[in-house]
Write a protein that holds these residues in place. Structure first.
Motif, PDB file in Angstrom:
ATOM      1  N   HIS A  38       0.901  -1.236   0.033  1.00  0.00           N
ATOM      2  CA  HIS A  38      -0.125  -0.020   0.103  1.00  0.00           C
ATOM      3  C   HIS A  38       0.877   1.449   0.080  1.00  0.00           C
ATOM      4  O   HIS A  38       0.708   2.131  -0.709  1.00  0.00           O
ATOM      5  CB  HIS A  38      -1.015   0.146   1.176  1.00  0.00           C
ATOM      6  CG  HIS A  38      -2.128  -1.114   0.936  1.00  0.00           C
ATOM      7  ND1 HIS A  38      -1.865  -2.305   1.452  1.00  0.00           N
ATOM      8  CD2 HIS A  38      -3.306  -0.699   0.446  1.00  0.00           C
ATOM      9  CE1 HIS A  38      -3.108  -2.830   1.361  1.00  0.00           C
ATOM     10  NE2 HIS A  38      -4.077  -1.680   0.601  1.00  0.00           N
ATOM     11  N   ARG A  64      -8.577   0.028   3.767  1.00  0.00           N
ATOM     12  CA  ARG A  64      -7.975  -0.731   2.967  1.00  0.00           C
ATOM     13  C   ARG A  64      -8.036  -2.262   3.043  1.00  0.00           C
ATOM     14  O   ARG A  64      -8.518  -2.737   4.064  1.00  0.00           O
ATOM     15  CB  ARG A  64      -6.656  -0.277   2.453  1.00  0.00           C
ATOM     16  CG  ARG A  64      -5.586  -0.185   3.575  1.00  0.00           C
ATOM     17  CD  ARG A  64      -4.578   0.380   3.402  1.00  0.00           C
ATOM     18  NE  ARG A  64      -3.550  -0.011   4.759  1.00  0.00           N
ATOM     19  CZ  ARG A  64      -3.526   0.436   5.849  1.00  0.00           C
ATOM     20  NH1 ARG A  64      -4.643   1.148   6.380  1.00  0.00           N
ATOM     21  NH2 ARG A  64      -2.514   0.057   6.424  1.00  0.00           N
ATOM     22  N   GLY A  65      -7.157  -2.998   2.289  1.00  0.00           N
ATOM     23  CA  GLY A  65      -7.199  -4.549   2.469  1.00  0.00           C
ATOM     24  C   GLY A  65      -6.374  -5.296   1.391  1.00  0.00           C
ATOM     25  O   GLY A  65      -5.746  -4.557   0.621  1.00  0.00           O
ATOM     26  N   ASP A  81      -9.840  -3.800   6.706  1.00  0.00           N
ATOM     27  CA  ASP A  81     -10.553  -2.784   7.665  1.00  0.00           C
ATOM     28  C   ASP A  81     -11.855  -3.160   8.188  1.00  0.00           C
ATOM     29  O   ASP A  81     -12.639  -3.475   7.464  1.00  0.00           O
ATOM     30  CB  ASP A  81     -10.443  -1.358   7.176  1.00  0.00           C
ATOM     31  CG  ASP A  81     -10.585  -0.325   8.262  1.00  0.00           C
ATOM     32  OD1 ASP A  81     -11.833  -0.365   9.184  1.00  0.00           O
ATOM     33  OD2 ASP A  81     -10.051   0.636   8.473  1.00  0.00           O
ATOM     34  N   TYR A 112      -4.788  -3.116   8.796  1.00  0.00           N
ATOM     35  CA  TYR A 112      -5.619  -2.220   7.799  1.00  0.00           C
ATOM     36  C   TYR A 112      -6.601  -1.184   8.482  1.00  0.00           C
ATOM     37  O   TYR A 112      -7.231  -0.794   7.765  1.00  0.00           O
ATOM     38  CB  TYR A 112      -6.335  -3.208   6.651  1.00  0.00           C
ATOM     39  CG  TYR A 112      -5.433  -4.083   6.217  1.00  0.00           C
ATOM     40  CD1 TYR A 112      -4.357  -3.745   5.290  1.00  0.00           C
ATOM     41  CD2 TYR A 112      -5.369  -5.708   6.416  1.00  0.00           C
ATOM     42  CE1 TYR A 112      -3.546  -4.516   4.566  1.00  0.00           C
ATOM     43  CE2 TYR A 112      -4.372  -6.259   5.844  1.00  0.00           C
ATOM     44  CZ  TYR A 112      -3.454  -5.665   4.766  1.00  0.00           C
ATOM     45  OH  TYR A 112      -2.642  -6.705   4.240  1.00  0.00           O
TER      46      TYR A 112
END
Length: 126
Positions: A38, A64-65, A81, A112
């Motif tokens: 990320h 995010r993930g 998340d 996350y």
């Protein structure tokens, strides 16, 4: 084809950076992953949603993930998340990664998180 990679959820949209699962590398325990991170991808203008002043934000400001693939159980593993655990968002993630809905394991992970209190605790070195 099923995809793996990373994503953000911004203004009700999934912004994914992904690749076909057959292009992945095996990390550990038969889990396929990408080398996308990320923090590295955040600067790439190609993933930035139009109309949002992302230069005012860090990569961890938005939920995010990451989507992985288990070659033993033939299932996708989605870390994300906790704010994203709802059917509408899951459906959008499935569409972005071409996931088969009955072969997905959904897991929240503090890594996350967008929870400001938890982030403060995780990065408090005092």
């Amino acid at each position: 084809m099923i995809k793996i990679g990373i994503f953000w959820f911004i203004e009700n949209q999934v912004y994914a950076v992904c690749q076909d699962v057959n292009l992945a590398y095996s990390s550990i325990n038969h889990i396929l992953d990408t080398d996308f991170e990320h923090w590295q991808v955040w600067e790439d203008a190609a993933i930035k949603p139009r109309g949002i002043k992302l230069y005012q934000h860090e990569y961890f400001d938005f939920p995010r993930g990451r989507v992985l693939y288990n070659t033993t159980s033939f299932s996708s593993l989605v870390y994300l998340d906790k704010t994203l655990i709802n059917e509408a968002t899951k459906n959008k993630i499935c569409q972005a990664f071409n996931l088969v809905s009955d072969k997905i394991i959904w897991k929240t992970d503090d890594h996350y998180t967008t929870d400001k209190d938890l982030l403060a605790k995780m990065f408090d070195f005092d």
